[in-house]
Design an enzyme around this catalytic site. Structure first.
Site, PDB file in Angstrom:
ATOM      1  N   HIS A  43      -1.213   0.967  11.711  1.00 50.10           N
ATOM      2  CA  HIS A  43      -0.729   1.466  10.419  1.00 50.10           C
ATOM      3  C   HIS A  43      -1.460   2.753  10.053  1.00 50.10           C
ATOM      4  O   HIS A  43      -2.635   2.933  10.369  1.00 50.10           O
ATOM      5  CB  HIS A  43      -0.938   0.408   9.343  1.00 50.10           C
ATOM      6  CG  HIS A  43      -0.247   0.714   8.066  1.00 50.10           C
ATOM      7  ND1 HIS A  43      -0.762   1.587   7.123  1.00 50.10           N
ATOM      8  CD2 HIS A  43       0.935   0.289   7.551  1.00 50.10           C
ATOM      9  CE1 HIS A  43       0.061   1.676   6.103  1.00 50.10           C
ATOM     10  NE2 HIS A  43       1.101   0.894   6.334  1.00 50.10           N
ATOM     11  N   SER A  61       7.350   4.664   1.407  1.00 44.41           N
ATOM     12  CA  SER A  61       7.657   4.402  -0.006  1.00 44.41           C
ATOM     13  C   SER A  61       9.101   3.951  -0.190  1.00 44.41           C
ATOM     14  O   SER A  61       9.835   4.458  -1.051  1.00 44.41           O
ATOM     15  CB  SER A  61       7.365   5.643  -0.855  1.00 44.41           C
ATOM     16  OG  SER A  61       5.996   5.988  -0.776  1.00 44.41           O
ATOM     17  N   TRP A  88       1.972  -6.475   2.469  1.00 43.24           N
ATOM     18  CA  TRP A  88       1.318  -6.666   1.174  1.00 43.24           C
ATOM     19  C   TRP A  88      -0.018  -5.944   1.071  1.00 43.24           C
ATOM     20  O   TRP A  88      -0.630  -5.915  -0.001  1.00 43.24           O
ATOM     21  CB  TRP A  88       1.133  -8.159   0.895  1.00 43.24           C
ATOM     22  CG  TRP A  88       2.393  -8.861   0.498  1.00 43.24           C
ATOM     23  CD1 TRP A  88       3.646  -8.324   0.414  1.00 43.24           C
ATOM     24  CD2 TRP A  88       2.515 -10.227   0.120  1.00 43.24           C
ATOM     25  NE1 TRP A  88       4.549  -9.267   0.005  1.00 43.24           N
ATOM     26  CE2 TRP A  88       3.883 -10.458  -0.183  1.00 43.24           C
ATOM     27  CE3 TRP A  88       1.631 -11.282   0.008  1.00 43.24           C
ATOM     28  CZ2 TRP A  88       4.357 -11.706  -0.587  1.00 43.24           C
ATOM     29  CZ3 TRP A  88       2.102 -12.529  -0.398  1.00 43.24           C
ATOM     30  CH2 TRP A  88       3.447 -12.732  -0.695  1.00 43.24           C
ATOM     31  N   GLY A 139       6.021  -1.201   1.510  1.00 38.14           N
ATOM     32  CA  GLY A 139       4.718  -1.349   0.879  1.00 38.14           C
ATOM     33  C   GLY A 139       4.818  -1.929  -0.510  1.00 38.14           C
ATOM     34  O   GLY A 139       5.034  -3.125  -0.696  1.00 38.14           O
ATOM     35  N   GLY A 140       4.682  -1.093  -1.529  1.00 43.07           N
ATOM     36  CA  GLY A 140       4.633  -1.567  -2.907  1.00 43.07           C
ATOM     37  C   GLY A 140       5.834  -2.396  -3.321  1.00 43.07           C
ATOM     38  O   GLY A 140       5.695  -3.405  -4.030  1.00 43.07           O
TER      39      GLY A 140
END
Length: 261
Positions: free
Chosen positions: A93, A214, A10, A235-236
């Protein structure tokens, strides 16, 4: 057989007020058999997420840990502080390597702290665009993994039984550029070759390698259909229950196919 793992990172999103409801929605949306589900919220929201996913099978992770067990490190969080709160932790990361200049050796030191605390490490690696364009992508990633693992070994520790590697092609994160399943599979094979050099072939074959670049519900199938890829660091899309539902469904299909093969 290696587990199929989907991890939602997040990053610096959500608050204690909205993290719990979002985690509960994701837990419900991803309730499928045969996969490991992990949510990594900000430190401030770990308790809210843990309460929200209790009894759902979703595991909770942290996004980072300090390399020292304790001390005068204002604003930092140690592995012992996370002990009992999370079962996983992301380390190395690409954003921390970029913004906090984290080295491969530091990532290895963080792994040692996590193992001492009984927290499973999810170690990230990946190359920049210029490294890929120069033809040094594989060498770059192999050097990252080797340096981190050798740091662990040099401390007199064996390699973690529960290690997970997340391959992040940095050039494919939020840039509009995309890696292919073949790109990720080539790198997963190279990563396992490096792990084998340090820890042996059997150990290397046991380490799950995730893809993180992504990832979306539409793109995930291309990666998980590669036998050497065992899931995703998301991620998103990890903040969107509908996206996580699609990723989980695809992951469950892959896990079932692998179990039956």
């Amino acid at each position: 057989m290696r587990p199929v793992i989907i991890t939602a990172n997040w990053k610096m999103n959500t608050t204690p007020a909205d993290a719990g409801p979002l985690a509960a929605d994701i837990a419900k949306a991803t309730d499928v058999a045969g996969i490991t589900r992990i949510i990594c919220p900000p430190y401030t929201n770990i308790s809210a997420v843990s309460d929200a996913v209790e009894g759902t099978g979703v595991l909770v992770g942290a996004q980072n840990v300090h390399a020292e067990p304790k001390g005068a490190y204002t604003g930092e969080v140690s592995a012992d502080m996370l002990k009992g709160l999370v079962s996983w932790c992301i380390i190395g990361h690409s954003e921390r390597r970029r913004d906090q200049f984290e080295s491969d050796e530091l990532v290895g030191q963080k792994t040692i702290r996590l193992v001492e605390a009984g927290i499973s490490p999810m170690m990230c690696c990946g190359e920049q665009l210029e490294e890929r364009e120069a033809g040094s992508a594989v060498a770059t990633v192999q050097a990252q993994v080797k340096a981190s693992l050798e740091t662990i070994m040099a401390a007199g520790n064996g390699l973690p039984a529960d290690l997970v590697i997340a391959y992040e092609p940095v050039w494919a994160i939020g840039t509009g550029k995309t890696a292919t399943g073949a790109d990720a599979a080539e790198m997963a094979d190279a990563i396992r070759a490096t792990i084998a050099d340090v820890g042996g072939a059997d150990y290397a074959e046991s380490v799950p390698v995730l893809y993180g670049g992504s990832v979306t519900a539409d793109s995930f199938a291309e990666f998980i259909n590669e036998p050497s890829i065992d899931g995703a660091l998301i991620g998103g899309a990890g903040l969107k229950p509908d996206q996580m539902a699609g990723i989980a469904a695809t992951a469950a299909e892959a896990a079932a196919a692998r179990a039956n093969s």
